[in-house]
Design an enzyme around this catalytic site. Sequence first.
Site, PDB file in Angstrom:
ATOM      1  N   CYS A 111       0.819  -1.223   0.000  1.00 43.80           N
ATOM      2  CA  CYS A 111       0.000   0.000   0.000  1.00 43.80           C
ATOM      3  C   CYS A 111       0.848   1.267   0.000  1.00 43.80           C
ATOM      4  O   CYS A 111       0.308   2.358  -0.136  1.00 43.80           O
ATOM      5  CB  CYS A 111      -0.976   0.001   1.172  1.00 43.80           C
ATOM      6  SG  CYS A 111      -0.201   0.110   2.769  1.00 43.80           S
ATOM      7  N   CYS A 115     -10.921 -15.406  10.048  1.00 45.35           N
ATOM      8  CA  CYS A 115     -11.640 -14.655   9.017  1.00 45.35           C
ATOM      9  C   CYS A 115     -10.802 -14.644   7.739  1.00 45.35           C
ATOM     10  O   CYS A 115     -11.320 -14.439   6.649  1.00 45.35           O
ATOM     11  CB  CYS A 115     -11.941 -13.232   9.473  1.00 45.35           C
ATOM     12  SG  CYS A 115     -10.559 -12.084   9.311  1.00 45.35           S
ATOM     13  N   CYS A 165      -6.109 -11.435   7.280  1.00 44.03           N
ATOM     14  CA  CYS A 165      -4.679 -11.174   7.484  1.00 44.03           C
ATOM     15  C   CYS A 165      -3.823 -12.273   6.868  1.00 44.03           C
ATOM     16  O   CYS A 165      -2.614 -12.137   6.772  1.00 44.03           O
ATOM     17  CB  CYS A 165      -4.371 -11.092   8.983  1.00 44.03           C
ATOM     18  SG  CYS A 165      -4.492 -12.699   9.799  1.00 44.03           S
ATOM     19  N   CYS A 220      -8.044 -11.875  14.902  1.00 40.33           N
ATOM     20  CA  CYS A 220      -8.908 -13.011  15.238  1.00 40.33           C
ATOM     21  C   CYS A 220      -8.237 -14.106  16.050  1.00 40.33           C
ATOM     22  O   CYS A 220      -8.834 -14.661  16.961  1.00 40.33           O
ATOM     23  CB  CYS A 220      -9.421 -13.694  13.979  1.00 40.33           C
ATOM     24  SG  CYS A 220     -10.302 -12.670  12.844  1.00 40.33           S
ATOM     25  N   ILE A 231      12.171  10.889  -2.696  1.00 40.40           N
ATOM     26  CA  ILE A 231      11.674   9.707  -1.976  1.00 40.40           C
ATOM     27  C   ILE A 231      12.576   8.508  -2.245  1.00 40.40           C
ATOM     28  O   ILE A 231      13.231   8.416  -3.279  1.00 40.40           O
ATOM     29  CB  ILE A 231      10.218   9.332  -2.335  1.00 40.40           C
ATOM     30  CG1 ILE A 231      10.093   8.898  -3.800  1.00 40.40           C
ATOM     31  CG2 ILE A 231       9.253  10.407  -1.982  1.00 40.40           C
ATOM     32  CD1 ILE A 231       8.878   8.027  -4.050  1.00 40.40           C
ATOM     33  N   ASP A 252      12.938   7.138  15.633  1.00 37.49           N
ATOM     34  CA  ASP A 252      13.891   6.789  16.684  1.00 37.49           C
ATOM     35  C   ASP A 252      15.367   6.997  16.381  1.00 37.49           C
ATOM     36  O   ASP A 252      16.183   7.015  17.295  1.00 37.49           O
ATOM     37  CB  ASP A 252      13.711   5.306  17.047  1.00 37.49           C
ATOM     38  CG  ASP A 252      12.327   5.022  17.569  1.00 37.49           C
ATOM     39  OD1 ASP A 252      12.024   5.463  18.674  1.00 37.49           O
ATOM     40  OD2 ASP A 252      11.538   4.374  16.852  1.00 37.49           O
ATOM     41  N   ARG A 304     -17.997  -7.150  20.755  1.00 41.16           N
ATOM     42  CA  ARG A 304     -17.815  -8.403  21.491  1.00 41.16           C
ATOM     43  C   ARG A 304     -18.020  -8.252  23.006  1.00 41.16           C
ATOM     44  O   ARG A 304     -17.234  -7.601  23.690  1.00 41.16           O
ATOM     45  CB  ARG A 304     -16.393  -8.872  21.243  1.00 41.16           C
ATOM     46  CG  ARG A 304     -16.215 -10.365  21.196  1.00 41.16           C
ATOM     47  CD  ARG A 304     -14.830 -10.640  20.688  1.00 41.16           C
ATOM     48  NE  ARG A 304     -14.640 -12.059  20.463  1.00 41.16           N
ATOM     49  CZ  ARG A 304     -13.608 -12.562  19.810  1.00 41.16           C
ATOM     50  NH1 ARG A 304     -12.688 -11.777  19.306  1.00 41.16           N
ATOM     51  NH2 ARG A 304     -13.503 -13.854  19.650  1.00 41.16           N
ATOM     52  N   PHE A 312     -20.766  -6.848  24.370  1.00 41.05           N
ATOM     53  CA  PHE A 312     -21.904  -5.922  24.551  1.00 41.05           C
ATOM     54  C   PHE A 312     -21.960  -5.266  25.920  1.00 41.05           C
ATOM     55  O   PHE A 312     -23.002  -5.230  26.553  1.00 41.05           O
ATOM     56  CB  PHE A 312     -23.227  -6.680  24.397  1.00 41.05           C
ATOM     57  CG  PHE A 312     -23.671  -6.904  22.989  1.00 41.05           C
ATOM     58  CD1 PHE A 312     -24.099  -5.858  22.204  1.00 41.05           C
ATOM     59  CD2 PHE A 312     -23.683  -8.181  22.453  1.00 41.05           C
ATOM     60  CE1 PHE A 312     -24.530  -6.073  20.908  1.00 41.05           C
ATOM     61  CE2 PHE A 312     -24.118  -8.402  21.158  1.00 41.05           C
ATOM     62  CZ  PHE A 312     -24.541  -7.352  20.378  1.00 41.05           C
ATOM     63  N   GLU A 333     -17.529 -14.381  22.984  1.00 41.61           N
ATOM     64  CA  GLU A 333     -17.377 -13.185  23.790  1.00 41.61           C
ATOM     65  C   GLU A 333     -16.644 -13.369  25.125  1.00 41.61           C
ATOM     66  O   GLU A 333     -15.828 -12.536  25.490  1.00 41.61           O
ATOM     67  CB  GLU A 333     -18.758 -12.589  24.048  1.00 41.61           C
ATOM     68  CG  GLU A 333     -19.431 -12.161  22.755  1.00 41.61           C
ATOM     69  CD  GLU A 333     -20.815 -11.611  22.981  1.00 41.61           C
ATOM     70  OE1 GLU A 333     -21.598 -12.255  23.685  1.00 41.61           O
ATOM     71  OE2 GLU A 333     -21.103 -10.535  22.457  1.00 41.61           O
TER      72      GLU A 333
END
Length: 1355
Positions: free
Chosen positions: A116, A156, A159, A193, A303, A405, A943, A945, A1287
Amino acid sequence: MLTKRFFNYIYEVFFSFLLVVHWLFKFITSLFYKFFDRIIILSFIVFVCFSSLFSLQVVEKNADPEEVLLSFLRRKVGLTGTKYGCGGGGCGACTVMVSTYDRNQRTVVHYTVIACLQPIVTLHGAAVVTVEGIGSTKTKLHPVQERIAKAHGSQCGFCTPGMVMSMYTLLRNKPQPTMEDIREALGGNLCRCTGYRPIIDGFKTFCESEVGVEQTCYSPDSPLNSYLHTLITQISQELFPMDCFLPLDPSQDLIFPPELMIMEKKVSGDALYFQGERVNLVAPFKLSHLLELKAEHPSAPLIVGNTTIGPKMLLKGVYHPLVIYAGRISELKAVTWGETGLTVGAACSLSTLQKEVEKVVVETEEEKTRGYRALLQTLRCLAGKQIRNMATVGGNILSANPKYDLSSVLAALDCTLHVISKDGMRSIPLDEKLFADFGKTVLRPEEVLLSIDIPYTKPWEFVAAYRQAQRREFAFSFLNAGMKVAIKEGTDVVESLSIYYGGVGPTLVKPKLTCQQLVSRSWGEDLLSEGCRLLKEDVDVSPSIHGGRAEFRKTLAISFFFKFYMQVVLEMRERVGKLRIMSTLWDYLSALKPFKNEVPQGQQSFQLVSEAQPSADLVGRPSMHQSAFQQATGEAKYYDDLPLVQGELFIFMVTSTRAHAKIINIDPSEALKMPGMVTFVSAGDVPGANCRLWFNNPEELFAEEEVVCVGQIIGAVVAESREQARRAAKEVHVTYHDLQPVFFTIEDAIRHESYFEPKRKVERGDVDEALKTIYMGGQEHFYMETQGVIAVPKGEHEEMDLFVATQHAAFTQELVGMALGVDSNKITCHVKRLGGGFGGKVMKIASLSAITAVAAHKTGRAVRCCLERGDDMLITSGRHPFLGKYKLRLCDKKGLNCNLYIIFNFAITLSPVLHMDNGYKIPNLRGRGVVCKTYLPSYTAFRGFGGPQGLMVMESVLHEVAVRCGLPAEKVRDINMYREEQSYTHHKQPFNPTDMVRCWDECLERANYQDRLRAVQLFNSSNRWKKRGISAVPQKFGVGFSKGFCNQGAALVNIYKDGSVLVTHGGTEMGQGINTKAIQIASRVLKVPVSSIFTKETCTGNVPNAAPSAASFGTDAVGMAVKDACEKLMRRLQPLMEKNPQNTWKQWVNEAFFQKTSLSATGFFMGPPTDVDWEKGEGQAYYYFTFGACCSEVEIDCLTGDHKVFFSLFKIPKKHITSKVEGGFVQGVGLYTIEELQFSPDGVLMTRGPSQYKVPALCDVPAELNVHLLANAENPHAIYLSKGIGEPPVFFGSTIFFAIKAAIAAARTERGLGDAFPLSSPATAEKIRMACQDEFTKMASPPTDGAMAPWCLDV
Ligand SMILES: Cc1cc2nc3c(=O)[nH]c(=O)nc-3n(C[C@H](O)[C@H](O)[C@H](O)COP(=O)(O)OP(=O)(O)OC[C@H]3O[C@@H](n4cnc5c(N)ncnc54)[C@H](O)[C@@H]3O)c2cc1C
Ligand code: FES
Ligand code: FES
């Protein structure tokens, strides 16, 4: 093979053709572009992508310098395996491997990059390998893909491609890596996840020798353990078979395309020039040419890695018409070792620097390399591996960003910069004078940094580097420091002292007074106290400093100096026999030991299914996620992976910049003039209702007259492309008239009595008013896939299809219908899978879908909405912050019969009030909940609630009881737990707590709690600056919705004539494995193998009115519905089966067809009638309760606030284990320790991406994480005795909070302070450090200038 050769042939012909075109083009264009002599004007780039079948030669004819690799791969090449998670380098989802031919080393180098941020034009001549390139389910999986899938490391799956590519690249460079290599390679990849452990488990199989955790030994004498022993034969620790993996065969790896090697060898020395729509980029080959360019275009940024300039251009809209790329200049990449040390080219990557330094510290004597060791310490935790591969040393220094740093440590090392321009070269010291302001240096605009000299240290020089960040790795530092002292040989007298801080102001700071006045003094205790005193004066941190935390930063500055002082003492002791500095300080050596990052290890045990269970029946066995292979190969499709629909448009939201204001005017006229702009939509364009209704609470889709928070959607621009839509959105001008009141905090809402209705109350016994408070911050879901939808008008009868990432397809359908004024039967929502949800994709996605549908309706074209990470965080919001107020009265000093009363003020009423008793029978207890109404974006489900918040208050109360009574916290918990078989919650719901008590007992036993506690106490007694803490909590958690009507599930099961079965249900797959479980259930009931059963998607056209997949209840409800449908089908088939028992399944199905028996059945599950009578404050709030217990041990660094979790164990009753349990726990670790939302005093969310908001990375997972499932735990309520588990593990993260609190208490007790002290959640480094009060915190006096606005608010 033939195909490959054919393509190679085609390519060769094509490539030759291109070269001709290229030279021709150069000749013609050079006539026009006179001033760019020696430039090839390239309107194309050539690089190679690998797809699963063959290498794909990419020749982009209109390469745009603004285009990054990620969007190019996904939208132009059609390789959607590489994912968008943040667009700023902060998540690793877009990791790919780049291979280039290194002319100097004459070798091909492979490294990971962040797609990206990588402009495609910088890849001319490179080979790019994406997840699709290394293996596929259609051909052959790569072992990396196979192992992450089989080890349950893909939930899921969003990643997973990034993880796969990080590991693949590591193996490419090192086929037998160490665990440390794996830790380093995956440090820049986030997963929300799995909790990382299963990913590591899969990958560690590549190591030569795996590292394991020692098995805990149990005393056989203990009754519990003899019981455990009897179970041992039924318990397994093998979650996946280790013996049937594909072998890693490096000889099968993709080869670097020879044509690229030839191209690189033949490189002409000319510059490349790329002309885009708005931006041009020149990539010179020669240094002299670069200098000429810089002289002619001084304002054009230079750059290399693009990791600073890239995010600014891509995320902040900074515009540069011309950019100069310096990555091709060999002088800037040179690395040379000389007499005095290393000279590193400014364009060398941080990885190159790290590699060089790593080599030299091994080969050279320690004395000379002290500085390099300090530098290495910084480099190892700076960003992730991919960023270090791209980011350059020069870029890091010249970005002049104090949170970077390198400058502080390099300045301390007395480095010299060699700067060059057309006028010549000069050398300047790297010190505070180099930096003029934030982002500005004293270099002249035409100057280029050529190289940096990093000298060896001299024998009597001592060096250290420090940094403290929100997360130990892969996070910008709050404060970084480099320190060096030169001591007169053979003495303890200071010859010179350099201290540099990054993060106390807009530039690098040298506390000059301190550095001057300590010269000629002895390195002793007097120097220490004088140094601290001087620093107190010398380091001025403004309360409004960018990033806030002024007091903390100042404390850190002094604490770092103390650490340095101690380190030098230690090192000098070995050189100077007798030092005056000895004395008491040796007790303090614990200040020095840095925390070691380790690869998480652990044990997982679960009960095996009965031997009688047929092997084909997978219920209760650890099974791989149904789509794990597709996820690991990048074949799994998420909504934004779907190909463009013809004529598709893109929508971008325009949001409010004011917290409370009247909208005077919305002017999109400028935006409408922008290229590609199609239309602007706002409230007036909504044909139906401009409103989302949720339990009678209306919320506007588009704000019409008034805005009530920053981030509220006012309108949306619709354009031909994403980039055009993004740019146009910025040109929509809204005029506001600010309104009063405006407030953001819960306390302010209470003052203004600003609440939502209804208020809730549950009580038991006799209670009064509240006094004390516990505050808990909110949390961002940070699902890896941002929210979005594609709305496709069908062109007749107002039909519309939506491909949407929602946890509640029916609600989305309903809302879209309402907004369009169209019946639900014409709106169809399709949900293939979600890249994580965690409750965040239940409600707000429905509004986004309705807005997108309005745009599609208005334009008559398909419209795609894909929120960028920053907008997702701003618009969709997350878990609410929470304030609990309580008063506690003890009846009995021993705490045996505590009589406490609690009054809570909650942001969400139901769940915290209902969960607040946790597993404790508190005789007198009252919970009152109110939802505060502020001018921040409204929060949403997450997760648990509100359960984790309610439980947190109760545990805080018990913690306080323990402190007040002087009792061990676990004892107070133990004696107050529900124990009777028939117990009643405070809302009078009956339940049996036996499993909770078993979990608790077994958890303490397995963790060797008492032994650990003693070891903790011993450690604390001999370490002043490091303290340990241990904590254990039990848990009772209600499963299901307390709104009874939500507890329903529906499914549709079709059997086809070939015997295959299609299961459709109302749940949505978001990594929890609902499809995998539905298939297992269908397989058990129908008695057909899972390979014959399939689930395609969730579709509102197949299963209507489904409840949301939430509240840990999705699988319970859907599973029952699938079972119901399958049982119906079996009842229909039964007569045929009995008649012809010898027939096969397919024959029975065929027979049924010919007998006109329906082979399609719906299934339904009507859950229990849960409800609470809020008048009486009682009722059956939950379907059932799930239980567990968890114990964690941590160590804190009292000087920096850093913490490390080195042990966590939890015990839960469940039939089989999945990584979901650990994933929930790690999300809880984030909630209670590092995840912190920051709002400006104007109510603007400032933490809008992974750079500002930190979720747990690999370094945050406990070094040892053990999960044990309670054997023989029955749950008659849920499908096949399973237990809802999505949960509850979140709350187990609180054990780390309480262990940290215990560690802080130990520090405070030692310093003579009270061990009762407030600590709000999350227990961040700042809070830990400031709670460990000492002489240094006192010196960091609170801000004096009351007029200055604080950086952020505690909302
Ligand atoms: C997700 C993420 C995490 C990060 N984490 C950390 C971290 O923890 N710690 C940390 O220190 N840094 C961190 N960084 C910052 C990173 O180290 C810097 O962005 C990087 O070093 C800049 O180098 P670059 O080549 O990418 O710079 P570019 O973006 O290419 O350029 C940056 C600037 O430097 C100038 N410049 C570069 N080279 C020269 C030269 N030779 N002569 C003159 N001017 C030059 C450019 O004009 C430009 O202004 C992180 C960055 C990201 C994206
Ligand atoms: S999408 Fe590239 S790092 Fe997040
Ligand atoms: S599996 Fe890692 S984010 Fe979902």
